[in-house]
Design a protein around this motif. Sequence first.
Motif, PDB file in Angstrom:
ATOM      1  N   SER A  37      10.358 -29.844 -13.047  1.00  5.85           N
ATOM      2  CA  SER A  37      11.425 -31.201 -13.508  1.00  5.85           C
ATOM      3  C   SER A  37      11.251 -32.197 -14.534  1.00  5.85           C
ATOM      4  CB  SER A  37      11.699 -31.966 -11.976  1.00  5.85           C
ATOM      5  OG  SER A  37      10.456 -33.241 -12.371  1.00  5.85           O
ATOM      6  N   LEU A  38      12.062 -33.508 -15.086  1.00  5.61           N
ATOM      7  CA  LEU A  38      11.475 -33.563 -16.474  1.00  5.61           C
ATOM      8  C   LEU A  38      10.553 -34.679 -16.132  1.00  5.61           C
ATOM      9  CD1 LEU A  38      12.353 -34.655 -19.118  1.00  5.61           C
ATOM     10  CD2 LEU A  38      13.605 -36.204 -18.138  1.00  5.61           C
ATOM     11  N   THR A  39      10.139 -35.818 -14.934  1.00  8.12           N
ATOM     12  CA  THR A  39       9.879 -36.596 -14.015  1.00  8.12           C
ATOM     13  C   THR A  39       8.199 -35.888 -14.592  1.00  8.12           C
ATOM     14  OG1 THR A  39      11.447 -37.504 -12.941  1.00  8.12           O
ATOM     15  CG2 THR A  39       9.260 -38.281 -12.631  1.00  8.12           C
ATOM     16  N   GLU A  40       8.023 -34.333 -13.771  1.00  5.58           N
ATOM     17  CA  GLU A  40       6.818 -33.878 -13.851  1.00  5.58           C
ATOM     18  C   GLU A  40       6.598 -33.958 -15.030  1.00  5.58           C
ATOM     19  OE1 GLU A  40       7.386 -31.582  -9.851  1.00  5.58           O
ATOM     20  OE2 GLU A  40       8.290 -30.956 -10.948  1.00  5.58           O
ATOM     21  N   LEU A  41       7.345 -33.527 -15.937  1.00  8.36           N
ATOM     22  CA  LEU A  41       6.829 -32.895 -17.133  1.00  8.36           C
ATOM     23  C   LEU A  41       6.947 -34.028 -18.393  1.00  8.36           C
ATOM     24  CD1 LEU A  41       9.165 -30.523 -18.416  1.00  8.36           C
ATOM     25  CD2 LEU A  41       7.172 -29.703 -18.047  1.00  8.36           C
ATOM     26  N   GLU A  42       7.188 -35.520 -18.180  1.00  4.15           N
ATOM     27  CA  GLU A  42       6.489 -36.409 -19.185  1.00  4.15           C
ATOM     28  C   GLU A  42       5.197 -37.065 -18.224  1.00  4.15           C
ATOM     29  OE1 GLU A  42      11.468 -38.338 -19.657  1.00  4.15           O
ATOM     30  OE2 GLU A  42      10.316 -38.407 -17.589  1.00  4.15           O
ATOM     31  N   ASN A  43       5.509 -36.614 -17.000  1.00 10.46           N
ATOM     32  CA  ASN A  43       4.178 -37.317 -15.933  1.00 10.46           C
ATOM     33  C   ASN A  43       2.985 -36.342 -16.844  1.00 10.46           C
ATOM     34  OD1 ASN A  43       5.282 -39.252 -15.339  1.00 10.46           O
ATOM     35  ND2 ASN A  43       5.201 -37.992 -13.020  1.00 10.46           N
ATOM     36  N   GLU A  44       2.898 -35.203 -16.454  1.00  7.54           N
ATOM     37  CA  GLU A  44       1.729 -33.917 -16.757  1.00  7.54           C
ATOM     38  C   GLU A  44       1.699 -34.861 -18.613  1.00  7.54           C
ATOM     39  OE1 GLU A  44      -0.756 -31.079 -16.451  1.00  7.54           O
ATOM     40  OE2 GLU A  44       0.578 -32.154 -15.208  1.00  7.54           O
ATOM     41  N   TYR A  45       2.291 -34.610 -19.519  1.00  9.05           N
ATOM     42  CA  TYR A  45       2.242 -34.775 -20.858  1.00  9.05           C
ATOM     43  C   TYR A  45       1.787 -36.088 -20.823  1.00  9.05           C
ATOM     44  CZ  TYR A  45       3.227 -35.617 -25.450  1.00  9.05           C
ATOM     45  OH  TYR A  45       3.132 -36.257 -27.327  1.00  9.05           O
ATOM     46  N   LYS A  46       2.074 -37.129 -20.248  1.00  6.60           N
ATOM     47  CA  LYS A  46       0.888 -38.461 -20.139  1.00  6.60           C
ATOM     48  C   LYS A  46       0.536 -38.498 -19.731  1.00  6.60           C
ATOM     49  CE  LYS A  46       5.098 -41.660 -19.811  1.00  6.60           C
ATOM     50  NZ  LYS A  46       5.940 -41.848 -18.701  1.00  6.60           N
ATOM     51  N   ALA A  47      -0.337 -38.039 -18.854  1.00  7.81           N
ATOM     52  CA  ALA A  47      -1.415 -37.569 -18.276  1.00  7.81           C
ATOM     53  C   ALA A  47      -2.538 -36.241 -19.237  1.00  7.81           C
ATOM     54  CB  ALA A  47      -1.903 -36.387 -17.136  1.00  7.81           C
ATOM     55  N   PHE A  48      -1.725 -35.917 -19.838  1.00  7.74           N
ATOM     56  CA  PHE A  48      -2.492 -35.239 -21.081  1.00  7.74           C
ATOM     57  C   PHE A  48      -3.043 -35.693 -22.356  1.00  7.74           C
ATOM     58  CE2 PHE A  48      -3.274 -31.509 -24.192  1.00  7.74           C
ATOM     59  CZ  PHE A  48      -3.914 -30.847 -24.029  1.00  7.74           C
ATOM     60  N   LYS A  49      -2.722 -35.917 -22.510  1.00 11.40           N
ATOM     61  CA  LYS A  49      -2.110 -37.238 -23.747  1.00 11.40           C
ATOM     62  C   LYS A  49      -3.416 -38.648 -23.245  1.00 11.40           C
ATOM     63  CE  LYS A  49       0.506 -38.605 -26.909  1.00 11.40           C
ATOM     64  NZ  LYS A  49       1.249 -38.675 -27.802  1.00 11.40           N
ATOM     65  N   SER A  50      -3.305 -38.577 -22.963  1.00 19.30           N
ATOM     66  CA  SER A  50      -4.108 -39.879 -21.553  1.00 19.30           C
ATOM     67  C   SER A  50      -5.857 -39.215 -21.851  1.00 19.30           C
ATOM     68  CB  SER A  50      -4.347 -41.033 -20.829  1.00 19.30           C
ATOM     69  OG  SER A  50      -4.241 -39.444 -18.990  1.00 19.30           O
ATOM     70  N   MET A  51      -6.224 -38.005 -22.210  1.00 14.39           N
ATOM     71  CA  MET A  51      -8.126 -37.122 -21.773  1.00 14.39           C
ATOM     72  C   MET A  51      -7.847 -37.185 -23.094  1.00 14.39           C
ATOM     73  SD  MET A  51      -7.395 -34.760 -17.900  1.00 14.39           S
ATOM     74  CE  MET A  51      -6.254 -33.800 -19.422  1.00 14.39           C
ATOM     75  N   GLN A  52      -6.595 -37.206 -24.444  1.00 15.09           N
ATOM     76  CA  GLN A  52      -7.424 -36.015 -25.209  1.00 15.09           C
ATOM     77  C   GLN A  52      -8.309 -37.222 -26.473  1.00 15.09           C
ATOM     78  OE1 GLN A  52      -7.126 -32.878 -25.988  1.00 15.09           O
ATOM     79  NE2 GLN A  52      -6.404 -32.844 -24.340  1.00 15.09           N
ATOM     80  N   HIS A  53      -8.549 -37.635 -27.199  1.00 18.32           N
ATOM     81  CA  HIS A  53      -9.473 -38.506 -27.733  1.00 18.32           C
ATOM     82  C   HIS A  53      -8.253 -38.544 -29.108  1.00 18.32           C
ATOM     83  CE1 HIS A  53     -12.119 -39.044 -30.830  1.00 18.32           C
ATOM     84  NE2 HIS A  53     -13.060 -39.221 -30.298  1.00 18.32           N
ATOM     85  N   PRO A  54      -8.660 -39.761 -29.313  1.00 16.01           N
ATOM     86  CA  PRO A  54      -7.902 -40.161 -30.101  1.00 16.01           C
ATOM     87  C   PRO A  54      -8.032 -39.392 -31.421  1.00 16.01           C
ATOM     88  CG  PRO A  54      -8.954 -41.851 -29.766  1.00 16.01           C
ATOM     89  CD  PRO A  54      -9.529 -41.057 -28.851  1.00 16.01           C
ATOM     90  N   HIS A  55      -9.003 -38.900 -31.865  1.00 11.15           N
ATOM     91  CA  HIS A  55      -8.690 -38.731 -33.327  1.00 11.15           C
ATOM     92  C   HIS A  55      -9.070 -37.358 -33.138  1.00 11.15           C
ATOM     93  CE1 HIS A  55      -9.494 -42.409 -34.750  1.00 11.15           C
ATOM     94  NE2 HIS A  55     -10.458 -42.457 -33.813  1.00 11.15           N
ATOM     95  N   CYS A  56      -8.403 -36.471 -32.085  1.00  8.76           N
ATOM     96  CA  CYS A  56      -8.316 -35.037 -32.392  1.00  8.76           C
ATOM     97  C   CYS A  56      -7.272 -34.468 -33.182  1.00  8.76           C
ATOM     98  CB  CYS A  56      -7.563 -34.266 -30.988  1.00  8.76           C
ATOM     99  SG  CYS A  56      -6.670 -34.494 -30.509  1.00  8.76           S
ATOM    100  N   ASN A  57      -6.556 -33.363 -33.584  1.00  3.67           N
ATOM    101  CA  ASN A  57      -6.185 -32.558 -34.192  1.00  3.67           C
ATOM    102  C   ASN A  57      -4.641 -32.906 -34.222  1.00  3.67           C
ATOM    103  OD1 ASN A  57      -8.043 -31.662 -36.209  1.00  3.67           O
ATOM    104  ND2 ASN A  57      -8.823 -29.538 -34.904  1.00  3.67           N
ATOM    105  N   PHE A  58      -4.298 -33.225 -33.109  1.00  2.00           N
ATOM    106  CA  PHE A  58      -2.974 -32.366 -33.052  1.00  2.00           C
ATOM    107  C   PHE A  58      -2.457 -34.134 -32.588  1.00  2.00           C
ATOM    108  CE2 PHE A  58      -5.002 -29.556 -30.221  1.00  2.00           C
ATOM    109  CZ  PHE A  58      -3.877 -28.733 -30.417  1.00  2.00           C
ATOM    110  N   GLY A  59      -1.507 -34.375 -33.580  1.00  2.00           N
ATOM    111  CA  GLY A  59      -0.962 -36.051 -34.204  1.00  2.00           C
ATOM    112  C   GLY A  59      -2.274 -37.109 -34.482  1.00  2.00           C
ATOM    113  N   SER A  60      -2.685 -36.613 -35.027  1.00  2.00           N
ATOM    114  CA  SER A  60      -4.103 -37.916 -35.807  1.00  2.00           C
ATOM    115  C   SER A  60      -3.886 -37.726 -36.689  1.00  2.00           C
ATOM    116  CB  SER A  60      -5.888 -36.851 -35.530  1.00  2.00           C
ATOM    117  OG  SER A  60      -5.593 -36.149 -35.837  1.00  2.00           O
ATOM    118  N   LEU A  61      -3.782 -39.085 -37.613  1.00  2.00           N
ATOM    119  CA  LEU A  61      -3.536 -39.629 -38.469  1.00  2.00           C
ATOM    120  C   LEU A  61      -5.172 -39.042 -39.825  1.00  2.00           C
ATOM    121  CD1 LEU A  61      -3.886 -43.565 -38.514  1.00  2.00           C
ATOM    122  CD2 LEU A  61      -1.608 -41.744 -38.834  1.00  2.00           C
ATOM    123  N   LYS A  62      -4.544 -38.632 -41.030  1.00  2.00           N
ATOM    124  CA  LYS A  62      -5.320 -37.514 -42.383  1.00  2.00           C
ATOM    125  C   LYS A  62      -5.068 -38.594 -43.002  1.00  2.00           C
ATOM    126  CE  LYS A  62      -4.440 -34.107 -39.879  1.00  2.00           C
ATOM    127  NZ  LYS A  62      -4.084 -31.576 -40.119  1.00  2.00           N
TER     128      LYS A  62
END
Length: 69
Positions: free
Chosen positions: A37-62
């Motif tokens: 569901s949309l709620t499950e997807l949003e929760n999964e995305y938030k959980a995944f983003k919170s585990m990522q290092h802030p300076h990884c290649n995805f969406g980081s400032l260059k």
Amino acid sequence: MGNILRDAVENKRKKIIEKLITFNVYKKEDKHLFELSLTELENEYKAFKSMQHPHCNFGSLKLTSKKSK
């Protein structure tokens, strides 16, 4: 009006699925992303983003440097 809301929810689901696929996430436990569901997807995305290092290649400032003359 029901179709407008349904379309908006489906578009948001698709965008979140695309973002998760960018991170090589295709499943949550035994379910494929399109089964969630949309709620499950949003929760999964938030959980995944919170585990990522802030300076990884995805969406980081260059930072780029400009050479001075």
